[in-house]
Design a protein around this motif. Structure first.
Motif: not given
Length: 790
Positions: A376-386
């Protein structure tokens, strides 16, 4: 790499534009062997000891190893699978694909598609003739049955039958196929040898299910409207009896040990027991709400009944007709399948996209196997590139490695997760739900849940304040904003906001949070440091989405019920302008390179482009049907727009405001996010049970270094001189949020994740004359794109 790694900051002066934006790959959920949404058909394969499951979405079949209850394959098939049958002689699985008017054939030995056979309109039922090695397909709209030769997988004949054929049943003793005409209230008997109609038998109103009693050579037909079961002698095709049952009988099964037929009555919430010797009702068993499917377990003498509306399976002792147990299942269970090899029962749950595996001996749940997820929704985690996706009906968060585009794990969260936010302070993900009073805190390194934070009231939206290390959670139930300290993971304050708050936005320039009140038509401004409400601003009707213009310190509000965008001064928290757009504006995003704002108008199929400096509408761009979400990609200076009704993504050039590409993706693309380190745009496809990975195809990057360094000092450099100006500036992320203030000279950026950023240089102090004004105007537009590489 460690933070002591060498860092080089480059200005991207020229980017080769649009050699072709493209779909790089598709990541299926919950893993590469998943993707079936709304499963509707299942069949057990005794040769492979495997269960095969197909569904309404997404044009595929999932194979499950019954010994381990793990998915082993994802096999392409036709659209909207409604029925399945197994050819035991050839080890083929046949699938009726309702929307594509075809039958897909799968080789179960290799789990590969063999062929696709065109049949009649809207195929809905299948059965296998083991004597003649044929498959029969009931086509509900063309009122016929397609006969398929399994040796060649070619159509042998098309046999006209009654109106709206649905249920099929093969009788080995007479080599006949019985086809129930749902709208003509009859059964057509097809000769298995000649493929011709043998006879037509009148039955009750709306025949919906068939089953066979081999010892007595009888066929039983459940008639939904007339509330009866017709008993037919298969030797003479004569009606022997009409047995009254409950309201809307929809499923039948035969108990070979006790010589009984069980009939599930979906409206009266009961199961009727018919004695096959006398053709009389001997019992009526109360079960759950809306029983829809039955299965018989001969090893333990049990009947299993799937109750669609009470989300359970009732277990009945076939000897005493007593209820032994009620087993919780998924949402809307509607198919049951028995596995004699492992003495287990599989319950296919249509709405929760999973399968409940029940032990036939103990009636305990052995496993829950997910066939697909609905991101339904999403986001990005730059530290672990996930990349993280919240899956609405599966109570989970899928974690995708952005480097390999592989699903790392699925984290069990709360029911109906609908909001995500990433905290860079400690590499954690916050997951919320409109149905839960708590937030889950997920460790970005281990993908484990670290804590639960009680916020009281379902959460509609989340927002992160990097300056103060806070997460904001808007409560739809309580019209409040819970403010969470990320370090202590405690709610430190609550702010009263407008009714039904659906959207949040962080203003890095003023360190404030803006909260839209959908029902109240207001935006509440909260101080990021003191947590106090600074202002309540009246905007348009139904404010739904917000975004911030870092360069001019403005906040934009999409008023979904008023066809307008309100423009707020981020410094004074006042309404300064209102611009009218297309119908139902529902998403916003900011382009810091060209200082433009984009508004997706869902009901008019357009994107409105605003000038960030003047607030003027520059253009309205025609995109696809029902543009739903927007995302800015800084490296190519492109805006991505999901067109939910067209199943594609429009790519808009930030400089020219033209659509330069349309990329087909999976069904119902819902939301987008940008990965800084991977430089990809990720698109969550709600009914596709997948994430599409999109990238720009560029001709190269050219430019010069901003920092001054020598090879000798590169290994031990503490910072990079990223500004030649003497007035300092601001470093921003691709969304235009302030990352850090920049001072003249060396600036230490080792704590930042690699990726694309923007530098906005501060201009000189003007003296009020015309020349100074022109100079200031020139400085205001000096926003440069930079790339941090480790």
């Amino acid at each position: 790499m460690s933070r002591r790694s060498r860092i080089l900051l480059l200005t991207v002066l020229v980017v080769g534009v649009a050699a072709g934006q493209r779909l790089e790959t598709t990541v299926y959920l919950p893993d590469s062997a998943g993707g079936v949404i709304e499963p509707e058909a299942a069949v057990y394969n005794a040769t492979e000891n495997a269960l095969y499951v197909g569904g309404q979405y997404h044009d595929c079949v999932v194979a499950i190893d019954c010994s381990t209850n793990r998915r082993t394959a994802r096999i392409p098939a036709g659209r909207n699978i409604m029925a399945a049958c197994w050819n035991s002689r050839r080890n083929y699985i046949y699938w009726a694909c309702y929307m594509s008017n075809s039958v897909s054939v799968v080789d179960a030995g290799s789990n590969r598609p063999l062929t696709t056979i065109e049949v009649g309109a809207r195929p809905i039922g299948l059965c296998y003739n083991s004597d003649d090695d044929k498959v029969y397909c009931a086509n509900s709209w063309s009122d016929d049955v397609t006969v398929i030769d399994c040796a060649s997988n070619e159509v042998l004949a098309t046999v006209g039958v009654g109106n709206e054929p649905q249920a099929l049943c093969y009788i080995p003793q007479s080599n006949g196929v019985y086809c129930a005409g749902r709208a003509s209230d009859d059964i057509t008997v097809i000769d298995g040898a000649t493929n011709e109609v043998d006879t037509v038998i009148d039955v009750g109103d709306r025949p919906s299910a068939l089953c066979y009693n081999p010892p007595r050579n009888r066929v039983y037909c459940a008639n939904a409207i007339s509330r009866t079961v017709t008993v037919i002698d298969a030797a003479t095709n004569q009606v022997l009896a009409t047995v009254p049952v409950g309201k809307s009988p929809t499923a039948l099964c035969y108990d070979s040990l006790d010589d009984r037929v069980y009939c599930a009555n979906s409206v009266s919430d009961s199961v009727t027991v018919i004695d096959c010797a006398t053709n009389r009702v001997i019992d009526s068993i109360a079960v759950g709400t809306s029983p829809l499917a039955l299965a018989y377990n001969p090893a333990n003498g049990k009947i299993y009944c799937a109750n669609q509306r009470s989300h359970s399976v009732t277990v009945i002792d076939a000897t005493t007709n007593e209820v032994l147990k009620v087993v919780p299942a998924g949402i809307l269970p509607q198919v049951l399948c028995y596995n004699p090899h492992d003495n287990s029962v599989y319950c296919v749950n249509h709405q929760s996209d999973d399968i409940t595996v029940i032990d036939g001996a103990t009636d305990s749940i052995l496993a829950t196997v997910r066939t697909g997820l609905r991101p339904l929704t999403m986001c990005y985690g730059p530290q672990a590139n996930k990349v993280y996706t919240a899956n609405l009906l599966n109570s989970s968060v899928a974690v995708i490695d952005a480097g390999s585009n592989a699903v790392l794990t699925t984290v069990a969260a709360m029911s109906f997760p609908s909001a995500l936010s990433y905290s860079s302070l400690d590499n954690t993900l916050y997951c919320a739900s409109e149905e839960s009073d708590s937030l889950a805190v997920i460790d970005g390194a281990t993908n484990e849940i670290l804590a639960w934070i009680v916020v009281q009231g379902g959460t509609r939206a989340l927002c992160y304040n990097p300056n103060d290390g806070k997460i904001y959670a808007s409560s739809e139930d309580r019209d409040s904003l819970a403010i969470i300290d990320c370090e202590s993971r405690q709610v430190v304050a609550k702010a009263r906001v407008g009714g039904n708050p659906p959207g949040l936005c962080y203003n890095a320039t003023s360190n404030t949070v803006f909260c839209a009140g959908y029902r109240s038509g207001t935006v509440t401004v909260v101080d990021g440091t003191t947590d106090e409400v600074l202002a309540t601003i009246g905007v348009g009707s139904g404010p739904l989405a917000l975004c911030h213009n870092q360069q001019d310190n403005k906040v934009y509000v999409a008023n979904s019920l008023e066809r307008s965008v309100s423009i707020l001064d981020g410094a004074t928290n006042e309404l300064i302008d209102t611009k009218y757009t297309g119908e139902a504006p529902g998403a916003l995003c900011y382009n810091p390179q060209d200082n433009r704002i984009y508004c997706a108008n869902r009901n008019s199929g357009t994107v409105t482009v605003f000038d960030g400096a003047t607030n003027e509408i520059l253009t309205n761009i025609e995109v696809g049907a029902y543009p739903y979400s927007l995302c800015y990609s800084p490296l190519g200076n492109h805006v991505y727009c999901t067109n939910r009704a067209d199943n594609d993504v429009s790519v808009i050039d930030g400089a020219t405001s033209e659509v330069i590409a349309t990329i087909p993706v999976d069904e119902q693309p819902q939301t987008l996010c940008y990965g800084i380190r991977s430089d990809r745009v990720y698109c969550a496809n709600y009914l596709g049970s997948s994430v599409s990975v999109l990238r720009d195809s560029t001709t190269g990057i050219c430019g010069g270094a901003i920092g001054e360094y020598s090879p000798a000092s590169l290994a031990t450099i503490c910072g990079v001189r990223i500004l030649t100006a003497e007035h300092g500036g601001v470093l921003m992320d691709p969304a235009g949020r302030k990352v850090m203030s920049l001072q003249p000279g060396e600036n230490d950026i080792r704590h930042l994740a690699p990726g694309v950023y923007f530098v906005r240089e501060e201009g000189p102090r003007g003296q009020g004359d015309e020349e100074s004004a022109r100079e200031l105007a020139g400085w205001a537009s000096r926003v440069r794109k930079v790339v941090i590489q480790k």
